[in-house]
Design a protein around this motif. Structure first.
Motif, mmCIF file in Angstrom:
data_model
loop_
_atom_site.group_PDB
_atom_site.id
_atom_site.type_symbol
_atom_site.label_atom_id
_atom_site.label_comp_id
_atom_site.label_asym_id
_atom_site.label_seq_id
_atom_site.Cartn_x
_atom_site.Cartn_y
_atom_site.Cartn_z
ATOM 1 N N ASP A 75 0.829 -1.207 0.000
ATOM 2 C CA ASP A 75 0.000 0.000 0.000
ATOM 3 C C ASP A 75 0.859 1.250 0.000
ATOM 4 O O ASP A 75 0.556 2.232 -0.683
ATOM 5 N N VAL A 76 1.931 1.226 0.780
ATOM 6 C CA VAL A 76 2.783 2.408 0.914
ATOM 7 C C VAL A 76 3.399 2.802 -0.424
ATOM 8 O O VAL A 76 3.491 3.981 -0.748
ATOM 9 N N ARG A 78 2.183 1.979 -3.350
ATOM 10 C CA ARG A 78 1.182 1.877 -4.407
ATOM 11 C C ARG A 78 1.116 3.125 -5.283
ATOM 12 O O ARG A 78 0.846 3.044 -6.469
ATOM 13 N N ASN A 79 1.305 4.295 -4.693
ATOM 14 C CA ASN A 79 1.184 5.535 -5.449
ATOM 15 C C ASN A 79 2.511 6.045 -5.995
ATOM 16 O O ASN A 79 2.572 7.125 -6.579
ATOM 17 N N ALA A 80 3.563 5.274 -5.794
ATOM 18 C CA ALA A 80 4.876 5.744 -6.235
ATOM 19 C C ALA A 80 4.973 5.711 -7.759
ATOM 20 O O ALA A 80 4.519 4.755 -8.391
ATOM 21 N N PRO A 81 5.573 6.749 -8.346
ATOM 22 C CA PRO A 81 5.785 6.726 -9.798
ATOM 23 C C PRO A 81 6.609 5.504 -10.225
ATOM 24 O O PRO A 81 6.390 4.944 -11.283
ATOM 25 N N LYS A 82 7.569 5.106 -9.374
ATOM 26 C CA LYS A 82 8.386 3.931 -9.675
ATOM 27 C C LYS A 82 8.644 3.163 -8.389
ATOM 28 O O LYS A 82 9.103 3.752 -7.402
ATOM 29 N N PHE A 88 10.768 2.172 -2.978
ATOM 30 C CA PHE A 88 10.705 3.290 -3.909
ATOM 31 C C PHE A 88 11.967 3.257 -4.775
ATOM 32 O O PHE A 88 13.050 2.964 -4.258
ATOM 33 N N VAL A 89 11.811 3.574 -6.043
ATOM 34 C CA VAL A 89 12.978 3.580 -6.932
ATOM 35 C C VAL A 89 13.334 5.007 -7.311
ATOM 36 O O VAL A 89 12.473 5.768 -7.750
ATOM 37 N N VAL A 90 14.598 5.384 -7.111
ATOM 38 C CA VAL A 90 15.080 6.721 -7.471
ATOM 39 C C VAL A 90 16.291 6.583 -8.383
ATOM 40 O O VAL A 90 16.885 5.505 -8.463
ATOM 41 N N PRO A 91 16.684 7.674 -9.057
ATOM 42 C CA PRO A 91 17.898 7.598 -9.873
ATOM 43 C C PRO A 91 19.104 7.205 -9.002
ATOM 44 O O PRO A 91 19.136 7.491 -7.813
ATOM 45 N N VAL A 93 22.240 7.011 -6.886
ATOM 46 C CA VAL A 93 22.928 8.052 -6.128
ATOM 47 C C VAL A 93 24.343 7.645 -5.712
ATOM 48 O O VAL A 93 25.100 8.460 -5.207
#
Lengths: 95, 489
Positions: A75-76, A78-82, A88-91, A93
């Protein structure tokens, strides 16, 4: 109070909002106007006045230090772009 | 039977209780109205299927003898409240596609009491604005127009969509939130009642945060009684919001008709501002007379730091906003503008996702909190805020409540708004001090301008004394007999 473009560029960087030079020019005027207006607060005698920290007089409540929620990783994210595997996926770092 | 879209919450409740009306019929009438008035752009998201489903469930509960305070009443929800599985935008591009997996505490309370949700109403982006002009979805329109003038007027802001929905007979009531006047100003602009409760009366959990020490949810309705009913269903302590007050929620309807006899009402001389239209001043004098005729005593009082409320607000609110809005970074929800570099991804996402007014406030907030400026701006503003709250405390030694105009003008044109941000901020000159002091305030429609536009009076009360605020509001409503309505709605 007037703001220069360099200051606007610095606070845009702090706020992580990209601004073009053109926008910085415009914002310097707008923000400078607002800051000049709020400067009248300096007229108020605030010697010995405590800054407000809580608008209603009450004590913050504490609760039992126990887990009351959780196990909802899907659920947490669920709304993530990626996201992937509940993260959560980020570029990248780190190299 | 009268038109089902004209019913007050109290009237609908009685008809439902008598079995003369089903929630499904009542809800269907509002849905039809909502779908027929899209030109007002009051809703960002309509949820007719959910509404009819909730209405049927309510009728089933009623058949079993289970009824809540808002049982079967169709209402609109400001799109700042997170609603489970229903798009929640805060009027911003940056929340594109956000469907919360949880329900805000206020809407949870209302649904537990039987309320039916019609949809999510339009608002200024992140509730930052006084004209509904900053919404990414285009502004909501006021159902009222000036006599002999075809221009669209703003419904006020930020809860402008809620105001438009209630004044335009699309919902029996709507939720709003009020950080500096965002319930009371649109209520005044659209000829309805808007109540900002005491800070802490309603839980803020699940409401998209703007300025956490100022934000408060409240009802927007077509009568004072309806606001009393709705507040009763919205309010209450919530362990999930540590600033929500753990005190009993009274029956706000009880004593509503108690009148104002024996009350002392303060008239603050500092609220007579330069350039205020004669009509507003006349309305205020009329309000004083109405209360005196009903047995209240009025006295002039002084709230000496009033003129500093707006500048203090425009430090405190942006400072808190800059912190609250840090969470919109393209990672956890909503819009993301891709880049190979993390910082650049943040910067591009926020540049594209936030509108001009939101950027302006986040930047001001960042500046006043930045190293070297904190004491001069933020700390000084919080001290001035203490002064403003002390002004009110002083007044409570002498009076039970305070009467002021709700706004310094009636609704303005959507095509020709004040061009200067500072001029726009002046809309909230009478409402902002109430937020800074955390007090309850109500706006009650009390008259029309020469152009035929509604104007409101504001009653300010002591902390957690919404009951007195509502009682005085009821007396004003009775005396004013405001029954004008926007043409065509």
């Amino acid at each position: 109070m007037s703001l220069d473009k360099a200051t606007v560029a610095r606070i845009s960087r702090l706020a992580r909002i990209a601004t073009t030079e053109e926008e910085q020019e415009r914002l310097a005027g707008e923000l400078g106007g607002i800051l000049a207006w709020v400067e009248q607060l300096g007229e108020v005698d605030t010697d010995g006045v405590e800054p407000m920290t809580s608008v209603v007089e009450m004590l913050l409540k504490s609760r039992e230090d126990v887990v009351s929620d959780g196990g909802i990783a899907d659920d947490v994210v669920r709304n993530a772009p990626k996201s992937a595997h509940g993260f959560f996926v980020v570029p990248k770092v780190v190299e | 039977m009268t038109d089902l879209t004209d019913l007050s919450i109290a009237q609908a409740r009685d008809l439902l209780a008598k079995g003369d009306l089903s929630s499904k019929e009542l809800t269907q009438a509002q849905v039809t109205s909502m779908e027929g008035k899209r030109e007002l752009n009051a809703f960002i998201t309509e949820t007719p299927d959910k509404a009819l489903e909730m209405a049927e469930a309510s009728d089933t509960r009623r058949a079993k003898g289970e009824t809540g305070k808002l049982e079967g009443i169709p209402v609109a929800i400001k799109d700042l409240f997170c609603t489970k599985d229903v798009l929640t935008t805060a009027g911003s591009h940056i929340l594109d596609g956000f469907r919360p997996f949880y329900e805000s505490s206020v809407t949870t309370n209302m649904f537990r009491e039987g309320a039916v949700m019609l949809g999510k109403t339009n608002l200024d982006e992140f509730a930052m604005g006084s004209g509904n002009l900053t919404s990414y979805y285009g502004g909501a329109i006021n159902p009222w127009r000036a006599k002999g003038d075809n221009r669209n007027l703003v419904p006020g802001g930020s809860s402008g969509g809620s105001a438009s929905a209630v004044a335009g007979r699309m919902a029996l009531g709507a939720t709003g939130t009020d950080t500096g006047g965002s319930i009371r100003q649109p209520a005044a602009f659209t000829g309805i009642v808007g109540l900002k409760p005491t800070y802490g009366r309603c839980s803020r959990w699940g409401i998209v945060a703007f300025a956490s020490s100022l934000d408060q949810a409240g009802p927007m309705t077509r009568s004072v009684r309806d606001s009393a009913i709705m507040l009763g269903a919205m309010a209450g302590h919530d362990p999930k919001d540590s600033t929500s007050a753990d005190i009993a929620v009274p029956d706000f309807e009880e004593g509503l008709n108690g009148g104002v006899k024996g009350l002392t009402i303060g008239i603050p001389k500092e609220y007579r501002v330069d350039g205020m239209p004669e009509e507003i001043e006349t309305l205020w004098q009329q309000g004083i007379k109405w209360l005196e005729e009903q047995g209240a005593r009025t006295v002039e009082i002084s709230l000496p730091h009033t003129k500093y409320a707006l500048p203090a607000y425009y430090i405190v609110a942006p400072a808190e906003a800059s912190s609250n809005l840090a969470r919109y970074d393209g990672v956890k929800f909503g819009l993301r503008v891709e880049s190979d570099d993390l910082t650049e991804m943040y910067e591009k996402t926020r540049a594209e996702g936030f509108g001009a007014e939101v950027k302006r406030r986040v930047l001001i907030g960042t500046y006043v909190l930045s190293a070297g400026y904190y004491d001069a701006y933020y700390l000084q503003a919080q001290k001035v805020r203490t002064r403003i709250a002390d002004d009110f405390k002083q007044a409570w030694q002498q009076v039970d409540a305070i009467l002021t105009p709700a706004t310094p003008s009636a609704a303005f044109s959507a095509d020709d708004p004040p061009s200067d941000p500072l001029a726009m901020y002046l809309n909230d000159v009478f409402t902002v001090p109430v937020n800074l002091a955390g007090l309850p305030g109500i706006s009650v429609p009390a008259g029309l301008t020469g152009d035929g536009l509604p104007m409101g009076l504001q009653v300010i009360g002591k902390a957690f004394d919404e009951a007195t605020v509502l009682r005085i509001g009821q007396s004003l409503e009775d005396a004013a007999g405001f029954d004008a309505r926007p043409e065509g709605y």
